[in-house]
Design a protein around this motif. Structure first.
Motif, PDB file in Angstrom:
ATOM      1  N   ARG A  36      37.520 -28.796  42.797  1.00 61.65           N
ATOM      2  CA  ARG A  36      38.649 -27.863  42.544  1.00 61.65           C
ATOM      3  C   ARG A  36      39.634 -28.386  43.349  1.00 61.65           C
ATOM      4  O   ARG A  36      39.544 -28.818  44.442  1.00 61.65           O
ATOM      5  N   TRP A  37      40.915 -28.534  42.769  1.00 63.26           N
ATOM      6  CA  TRP A  37      42.303 -28.920  43.283  1.00 63.26           C
ATOM      7  C   TRP A  37      42.537 -30.351  43.112  1.00 63.26           C
ATOM      8  O   TRP A  37      43.553 -31.015  43.485  1.00 63.26           O
ATOM      9  N   LEU A  48      51.319 -26.937  45.531  1.00 67.07           N
ATOM     10  CA  LEU A  48      50.063 -26.370  44.955  1.00 67.07           C
ATOM     11  C   LEU A  48      49.464 -25.067  45.377  1.00 67.07           C
ATOM     12  O   LEU A  48      48.813 -24.424  44.635  1.00 67.07           O
ATOM     13  N   VAL A  60      47.453 -24.654  47.838  1.00 65.81           N
ATOM     14  CA  VAL A  60      46.069 -24.835  48.122  1.00 65.81           C
ATOM     15  C   VAL A  60      45.835 -24.611  49.654  1.00 65.81           C
ATOM     16  O   VAL A  60      46.733 -24.902  50.435  1.00 65.81           O
ATOM     17  N   VAL A  96      41.281 -27.147  52.619  1.00 68.02           N
ATOM     18  CA  VAL A  96      40.873 -27.473  51.395  1.00 68.02           C
ATOM     19  C   VAL A  96      41.690 -28.950  51.065  1.00 68.02           C
ATOM     20  O   VAL A  96      40.963 -29.908  50.873  1.00 68.02           O
ATOM     21  N   LEU A  97      43.046 -28.752  51.466  1.00 72.52           N
ATOM     22  CA  LEU A  97      43.877 -29.997  51.135  1.00 72.52           C
ATOM     23  C   LEU A  97      43.428 -30.977  52.040  1.00 72.52           C
ATOM     24  O   LEU A  97      43.335 -32.305  51.444  1.00 72.52           O
ATOM     25  N   ARG A 146      40.160 -32.673  50.607  1.00 71.88           N
ATOM     26  CA  ARG A 146      40.352 -33.478  49.253  1.00 71.88           C
ATOM     27  C   ARG A 146      41.184 -34.441  49.604  1.00 71.88           C
ATOM     28  O   ARG A 146      40.948 -35.781  49.114  1.00 71.88           O
ATOM     29  N   LYS A 149      55.277 -22.114  49.726  1.00 72.95           N
ATOM     30  CA  LYS A 149      54.895 -22.216  48.451  1.00 72.95           C
ATOM     31  C   LYS A 149      56.214 -21.460  47.540  1.00 72.95           C
ATOM     32  O   LYS A 149      56.517 -20.449  48.001  1.00 72.95           O
TER      33      LYS A 149
END
Length: 189
Positions: free
Chosen positions: A24-25, A47, A49, A53-54, A57, A185
């Protein structure tokens, strides 16, 4: 139960590819890299995100050679990410998934962004061919432009969303300087 990160026992190329781009992402990060997003904060703001997590990834994409990380220009520890030739080779897959989504899960009002051939500004067909001249448009010759379904820009838009309200050639850095302060965001991606 946490799902494993790999496909042990699977020997097909698709399973091996999914280990890199299937989380995901990841495809959205790649999409933004094609749009010209280069900085961690820009990815995070556009995003929405989670930062952890970023980080994960981006680490996977750099470790596998899809993205390259290098020092940015200016002061401070601001690194930038760019697609490698291995990453650029993912463009047909990203384009095809986008076209598939537009066909089967279209947004109200039409596509939010459209792809055009830079040479004649004619739309690209789902297969990447220019509808005007018929040529296959390499990613370097593709413009991303606002589509009819894109919401009007607002004052709370993050810098990436604001910049994508204008036509922009893929793979060209979207923002030439890092915005001051931490990005937040935006209201529409």
């Amino acid at each position: 139960m946490t799902l494993p990160r790999d496909y042990r026992g699977q020997t097909c190329a698709l399973a091996r590819s999914m280990e890199i781009v299937g989380e995901r992402w990841t495809l959205l990060i790649l999409r933004d890299a094609f749009y010209g997003v280069r900085r961690f904060g820009e990815f995070a703001a556009h995003l929405g995100v989670p930062r952890a997590v970023l980080t994960d990834r981006l680490a996977t994409l750099t470790e596998t050679g899809v993205l390259a990380r290098r020092p940015g220009t200016g002061t401070g520890r601001r690194e930038v990410y760019g697609l490698t030739p291995k990453g650029v080779a993912l463009w047909p897959a990203v384009r095809a998934l986008t076209a598939w989504g537009e066909e089967f899960y279209a947004a109200e009002g039409g596509p939010r962004r459209v792809f055009l051939h830079a040479r004649d500004e004619a739309p690209l067909a789902p297969d990447g061919r220019c509808t005007g001249c018929g040529a296959a448009a390499p990613v370097q010759d593709v413009l991303v432009a606002p589509g009819p379904g894109l919401a009007p820009s607002g004052p709370d838009d993050d810098p990436v969303t604001a910049a994508l309200a204008r036509p922009h050639r893929l793979l060209t850095p979207l923002l030439t300087t890092a915005p001051p302060g931490r990005l937040t965001k935006g209201s529409s991606r």
